[in-house]
Design an enzyme around this catalytic site. Structure first.
Site, PDB file in Angstrom:
ATOM      1  N   ARG A 128       0.924  -1.460   0.052  1.00  0.00           N
ATOM      2  CA  ARG A 128      -0.003  -0.009  -0.042  1.00  0.00           C
ATOM      3  C   ARG A 128       0.792   1.228  -0.026  1.00  0.00           C
ATOM      4  NH1 ARG A 128      -4.953   0.700  -1.364  1.00  0.00           N
ATOM      5  NH2 ARG A 128      -5.876   1.677   0.218  1.00  0.00           N
ATOM      6  N   VAL A 134      -4.075 -11.842   1.191  1.00  0.00           N
ATOM      7  CA  VAL A 134      -4.985 -12.645   1.373  1.00  0.00           C
ATOM      8  C   VAL A 134      -5.743 -12.946   0.113  1.00  0.00           C
ATOM      9  CG1 VAL A 134      -7.114 -13.286   2.577  1.00  0.00           C
ATOM     10  CG2 VAL A 134      -5.201 -11.811   3.671  1.00  0.00           C
ATOM     11  N   ASP A 167     -14.005   3.202   6.533  1.00  0.00           N
ATOM     12  CA  ASP A 167     -14.345   2.785   5.235  1.00  0.00           C
ATOM     13  C   ASP A 167     -15.235   1.646   5.062  1.00  0.00           C
ATOM     14  OD1 ASP A 167     -15.149   3.104   2.603  1.00  0.00           O
ATOM     15  OD2 ASP A 167     -12.957   2.920   1.742  1.00  0.00           O
ATOM     16  N   ASN A 209     -14.660  -3.448   0.771  1.00  0.00           N
ATOM     17  CA  ASN A 209     -13.383  -3.439   1.373  1.00  0.00           C
ATOM     18  C   ASN A 209     -12.948  -4.621   2.306  1.00  0.00           C
ATOM     19  OD1 ASN A 209     -12.250  -0.749   0.550  1.00  0.00           O
ATOM     20  ND2 ASN A 209     -13.142  -0.013   2.066  1.00  0.00           N
ATOM     21  N   ASP A 233      -8.061  -1.531   4.026  1.00  0.00           N
ATOM     22  CA  ASP A 233      -8.455  -0.224   3.716  1.00  0.00           C
ATOM     23  C   ASP A 233      -9.153   0.534   5.001  1.00  0.00           C
ATOM     24  OD1 ASP A 233      -7.859  -0.428   1.007  1.00  0.00           O
ATOM     25  OD2 ASP A 233      -9.720   0.225   0.338  1.00  0.00           O
ATOM     26  N   GLU A 277      -7.463   3.528   5.995  1.00  0.00           N
ATOM     27  CA  GLU A 277      -6.839   5.058   6.229  1.00  0.00           C
ATOM     28  C   GLU A 277      -7.931   5.943   6.804  1.00  0.00           C
ATOM     29  OE1 GLU A 277      -5.818   5.569   2.019  1.00  0.00           O
ATOM     30  OE2 GLU A 277      -7.988   5.785   1.332  1.00  0.00           O
TER      31      GLU A 277
END
Length: 360
Positions: free
Chosen positions: A63, A120, A229, A234, A247, A249
């Site tokens: 990422r 994964v 999120d 996700n 995710d 963030e």
């Protein structure tokens, strides 16, 4: 037209990644480097394998903070914060998250900070075309399979909120004054101000902020670690069971309902788009009443003030959509219309919420 997601050269990224990997794992080589077609417009993802004289082969995902020169969706990307969040969730809960391997805060190796985690394997409900459209694996599933996926996903939220001690997530506290909810909304006001700097304002977004103030919860409750999120797009699923939550963030300390409102509304956003195209969508999936009842059974906490939190989810999403639209303008992919509110795909829903006429 799908907006561009990166201005970086994948081949150049691959060469630089291989060079960096040798400093962390001597003798290792990065192979099979790919940029997934589903890459978002925020942090970027790079998929690769690690070949090393000592097996086993590791399949990884990287990422990478957004290219600061590429008209980013968010004003900053704190990769160390995301890395720390993933480690905390892994250590203190049974919520499945990818195992993080390395954090690189120096922007020199790849042009921006990044972290590496194990990849994964599984399947993710797609955003493009949305999983609510005919042809997606989730749309083709049976009602029983979708209900199983829904129950398992709400279970993730319940365990995340209940199992992480809030004191250990204090690094996710947002700056400012007041309680966690006031700070969260203040951060969104600041984000909106950043999005419209030098560009047309959104009367609709500003009206939504005004309505939030009028229906503010009387008692938001103690903050928990929220995913931020929180949506099925996700999550990596093995069959219909979650095997990785991605995710982080937007993670923050906030009331539980921030995640619940986002989960319910983001599904409704994709469903409404699908209905608008003439298809049936998935009206029974992630219905508000079912999500609230299931969450209450799992946690003992009955969700409160959900009208507020659904509006807040739609408002937050509208700010992101406006930024994405202005990003398209920046790259010459679109023009600013006379009414900037039409840049927000769900402006009709948001209008209804502001008027108090949106269906549950």
């Amino acid at each position: 037209m799908r907006p561009r997601t990166s201005t970086r050269d994948p081949e150049e990224l691959g060469r630089r990644l291989t060079a960096w990997l040798g400093t962390r794992l001597p003798g290792a080589k990065a192979t099979g480097i790919t940029v997934p077609a589903s890459n978002g417009m925020s942090s970027e993802t790079l998929l690769f394998d690690i070949e090393h004289p000592r097996p086993p082969l590791r399949t990884c995902a990287l990422r990478l903070a957004a290219d600061p020169s590429a008209y980013t969706v968010f004003p900053e990307y704190d990769m160390a914060r995301q890395y720390r969040t993933l480690r905390l969730v892994a250590e203190r809960t049974d919520v499945p998250v990818p195992r993080v391997l390395w954090l690189e805060e120096d922007p020199e190796p790849l042009g921006a900070p990044f972290f590496v985690m194990e990849r994964v394997v599984g399947r993710v409900p797609p955003d493009v075309m949305p999983y609510t459209y005919e042809g997606s694996w989730l749309h083709a599933a049976s009602e029983a399979e979708r209900e199983h996926l829904e129950a398992a996903t709400i279970g993730l939220l319940a365990r995340l909120h209940d199992q992480v001690p809030a004191g250990e997530a204090d690094f996710l506290s947002l700056p400012g004054d007041g309680d966690a909810l006031h700070r969260h909304v203040s951060a969104q006001r600041a984000y909106y101000a950043w999005v419209i700097d030098g560009l047309p304002r959104s009367p609709l977004i500003e009206a939504a902020f005004d309505r939030l103030a009028r229906i503010w919860p009387g008692e938001p409750g103690p903050p928990v670690l929220t995913w931020g999120d929180a949506r099925i797009g996700n999550v990596v699923y093995d069959g219909f069971d979650p095997v990785a939550v991605l995710d982080w963030e937007m993670a923050a300390l906030a009331p539980r309902e921030v995640d619940l409102g986002w989960t319910v509304y983001l599904h409704r956003f994709f469903h409404d788009l699908t209905v608008g195209s003439g298809q049936r969508g998935l009206p029974e999936l992630l219905r508000r009443d079912r999500v609230e009842a299931r969450y209450a059974r799992l946690t003992g906490h009955t969700p409160r003030d959900m009208e507020f939190y659904l509006l807040y989810a739609a408002l937050r999403h509208a700010i992101v959509m406006l930024r994405v639209a202005y990003r398209q303008v920046h790259f010459g992919e679109a023009a600013v219309p006379a009414d900037p509110d039409t840049l927000i795909l769900h402006h009709a829903d948001l209008c209804a919420m502001v008027r108090g006429t949106y269906g549950s």
